[in-house]
Design a protein around this motif. Sequence first.
Motif, PDB file in Angstrom:
ATOM      1  N   HIS A 151       1.035   0.561  -4.033  1.00 11.28           N
ATOM      2  CA  HIS A 151      -0.015   0.520  -3.011  1.00 11.28           C
ATOM      3  C   HIS A 151      -0.162  -0.892  -2.440  1.00 11.28           C
ATOM      4  CE1 HIS A 151      -3.786   1.299  -0.945  1.00 11.28           C
ATOM      5  NE2 HIS A 151      -4.301   0.242  -1.556  1.00 11.28           N
ATOM      6  N   GLN A 152      -0.136  -1.892  -3.312  1.00  8.83           N
ATOM      7  CA  GLN A 152      -0.230  -3.276  -2.856  1.00  8.83           C
ATOM      8  C   GLN A 152       0.970  -3.640  -1.985  1.00  8.83           C
ATOM      9  OE1 GLN A 152      -0.455  -5.249  -6.629  1.00  8.83           O
ATOM     10  NE2 GLN A 152      -2.638  -4.868  -6.905  1.00  8.83           N
ATOM     11  N   PHE A 153       2.155  -3.181  -2.392  1.00  9.30           N
ATOM     12  CA  PHE A 153       3.375  -3.456  -1.636  1.00  9.30           C
ATOM     13  C   PHE A 153       3.290  -2.836  -0.242  1.00  9.30           C
ATOM     14  CE2 PHE A 153       8.268  -2.843  -1.586  1.00  9.30           C
ATOM     15  CZ  PHE A 153       8.397  -3.950  -0.760  1.00  9.30           C
ATOM     16  N   SER A 154       2.839  -1.592  -0.194  1.00  4.88           N
ATOM     17  CA  SER A 154       2.698  -0.904   1.092  1.00  4.88           C
ATOM     18  C   SER A 154       1.692  -1.621   1.985  1.00  4.88           C
ATOM     19  CB  SER A 154       2.252   0.541   0.851  1.00  4.88           C
ATOM     20  OG  SER A 154       2.032   1.209   2.073  1.00  4.88           O
ATOM     21  N   GLU A 155       0.613  -2.115   1.371  1.00  7.32           N
ATOM     22  CA  GLU A 155      -0.426  -2.825   2.122  1.00  7.32           C
ATOM     23  C   GLU A 155       0.129  -4.109   2.741  1.00  7.32           C
ATOM     24  OE1 GLU A 155      -3.759  -4.399  -0.169  1.00  7.32           O
ATOM     25  OE2 GLU A 155      -5.119  -3.358   1.179  1.00  7.32           O
ATOM     26  N   ILE A 156       0.947  -4.830   1.974  1.00  8.56           N
ATOM     27  CA  ILE A 156       1.542  -6.071   2.482  1.00  8.56           C
ATOM     28  C   ILE A 156       2.518  -5.776   3.619  1.00  8.56           C
ATOM     29  CG2 ILE A 156       3.129  -7.955   1.884  1.00  8.56           C
ATOM     30  CD1 ILE A 156       1.775  -8.040  -0.856  1.00  8.56           C
ATOM     31  N   LEU A 157       3.354  -4.745   3.446  1.00 12.50           N
ATOM     32  CA  LEU A 157       4.316  -4.387   4.492  1.00 12.50           C
ATOM     33  C   LEU A 157       3.599  -3.994   5.782  1.00 12.50           C
ATOM     34  CD1 LEU A 157       6.952  -2.268   2.501  1.00 12.50           C
ATOM     35  CD2 LEU A 157       7.291  -4.540   3.490  1.00 12.50           C
ATOM     36  N   ASN A 158       2.557  -3.190   5.648  1.00 12.60           N
ATOM     37  CA  ASN A 158       1.859  -2.678   6.836  1.00 12.60           C
ATOM     38  C   ASN A 158       1.013  -3.740   7.526  1.00 12.60           C
ATOM     39  OD1 ASN A 158       2.892  -0.082   6.502  1.00 12.60           O
ATOM     40  ND2 ASN A 158       1.242   0.525   5.131  1.00 12.60           N
ATOM     41  N   LEU A 159       0.240  -4.500   6.735  1.00 10.11           N
ATOM     42  CA  LEU A 159      -0.717  -5.431   7.327  1.00 10.11           C
ATOM     43  C   LEU A 159      -0.123  -6.806   7.609  1.00 10.11           C
ATOM     44  CD1 LEU A 159      -3.915  -4.561   5.230  1.00 10.11           C
ATOM     45  CD2 LEU A 159      -3.208  -3.656   7.452  1.00 10.11           C
ATOM     46  N   SER A 160       0.787  -7.264   6.757  1.00 10.99           N
ATOM     47  CA  SER A 160       1.329  -8.616   6.926  1.00 10.99           C
ATOM     48  C   SER A 160       2.646  -8.633   7.704  1.00 10.99           C
ATOM     49  CB  SER A 160       1.537  -9.273   5.557  1.00 10.99           C
ATOM     50  OG  SER A 160       0.309  -9.379   4.870  1.00 10.99           O
ATOM     51  N   LEU A 161       3.473  -7.598   7.521  1.00 10.17           N
ATOM     52  CA  LEU A 161       4.780  -7.562   8.192  1.00 10.17           C
ATOM     53  C   LEU A 161       4.844  -6.508   9.291  1.00 10.17           C
ATOM     54  CD1 LEU A 161       7.071  -7.934   5.033  1.00 10.17           C
ATOM     55  CD2 LEU A 161       6.354  -9.716   6.628  1.00 10.17           C
ATOM     56  N   ASN A 162       3.810  -5.684   9.372  1.00  8.54           N
ATOM     57  CA  ASN A 162       3.723  -4.643  10.407  1.00  8.54           C
ATOM     58  C   ASN A 162       4.932  -3.708  10.376  1.00  8.54           C
ATOM     59  OD1 ASN A 162       2.335  -3.362  12.492  1.00  8.54           O
ATOM     60  ND2 ASN A 162       3.437  -4.494  14.086  1.00  8.54           N
ATOM     61  N   LYS A 163       5.357  -3.324   9.169  1.00  9.77           N
ATOM     62  CA  LYS A 163       6.513  -2.442   9.003  1.00  9.77           C
ATOM     63  C   LYS A 163       6.220  -1.446   7.893  1.00  9.77           C
ATOM     64  CE  LYS A 163       9.682  -6.270  10.096  1.00  9.77           C
ATOM     65  NZ  LYS A 163      10.136  -5.854  11.419  1.00  9.77           N
ATOM     66  N   ASN A 164       6.954  -0.325   7.910  1.00  6.81           N
ATOM     67  CA  ASN A 164       6.896   0.560   6.755  1.00  6.81           C
ATOM     68  C   ASN A 164       8.116   0.298   5.880  1.00  6.81           C
ATOM     69  OD1 ASN A 164       9.150   2.182   7.632  1.00  6.81           O
ATOM     70  ND2 ASN A 164       7.762   3.292   9.011  1.00  6.81           N
ATOM     71  N   PHE A 165       8.110   0.843   4.678  1.00  9.45           N
ATOM     72  CA  PHE A 165       9.155   0.515   3.701  1.00  9.45           C
ATOM     73  C   PHE A 165      10.542   0.915   4.195  1.00  9.45           C
ATOM     74  CE2 PHE A 165      11.788   1.767   0.046  1.00  9.45           C
ATOM     75  CZ  PHE A 165      11.851   0.549  -0.626  1.00  9.45           C
TER      76      PHE A 165
END
Length: 340
Positions: free
Chosen positions: A268-282
């Motif tokens: 969940h934390q990883f997904s949050e960083i990808l979405n909010l900080s990198l604006n990407k999905n996995f």
Amino acid sequence: MLDFSKELLFFFSLLGVFNGLIVAAYFFFFINENKFSNKFLGALLLVLCIRIGKSVLLFFDKNILITIVLIGVMACSLIGPLLFLYIKTNTGKIKKLQWKHTLHLIPAIVLSLYFLSSREDYQNNRILISKLINIINFQWFCYLVISGFLLKNTFDNFRNRVHKNSKNEVWSVSIYVGIFLIWFSYVSFKFTSYIAGAVVFSFIFYILMLILYNLKKERRQKKHPTSDTKQVNEIIQKLKYFLEEEKVFKNNNLKMPELAKLLNITPHQFSEILNLSLNKNFSNYINEYRINEAKHFLLHDTNYTVEHIGELSGFKSTSAFYTAFKKHTGVTPSAFKSQS
């Protein structure tokens, strides 16, 4: 009649006791995490507050009821055993609480009932009470020594910095040091003041609450890493290392939980960083690395077939490779190769 300085001392000493009782109830009744250790901590705070409260009342009124004095003394006899049981449960040395673990409390409870039932014998015998207190202080010291051995590895790590101490280790050591200082203030009161124990308790109590607040704050930040920019940047740099240096994207079975585990965070934390900080999905983020790897092969390794390049780059199938490549570049792998 108390003068202002004594009134202030009385207020400050009892304020620590009052707040300690509230926190004791909080740990005992309202925290489900680390159930047994928090109940022992709540009980430890309770008997400390009773012991300190007795000291405050006795310091300002030498004629208080002998029953109150004995209740305070008997509460003191439970401090050592409860400290030992708290540290043992909080450091994971007791996985499951059994009846044998409570045997440490039975002698103190039996003695408490005996002394309270024969309190008339102590009414005018301060020498006998003094001897009783010395015995209990020695018992308290013995449990401090035993508890110190339980924390030996933690103390060694604090000194040698082999690895970062866990939150439980920091909290256990903080409690231990606080209890030791309170014990020392009581056994050395002849050189200071009898009220010193109560004053030390109040100071230590508020310091421990500050430590607890900081530990809780760190835990919240760990649960929600996007609230800490520095931590997010560190995680992103670590992520880039695994992708650019270790090239974990070449594993065509790579899943988010697996990569999150390498980063020491939750999915969940990883997904949050990808979405909010990198604006990407996995999926898109990993495919970018796979496509860049495929481009390198297409440009420099002309002996490989397009299908084999897709496999080497981490794609599970040729169709998945073609679809992702065209989505990101606008052309098929074959067209990209012929254009180059």
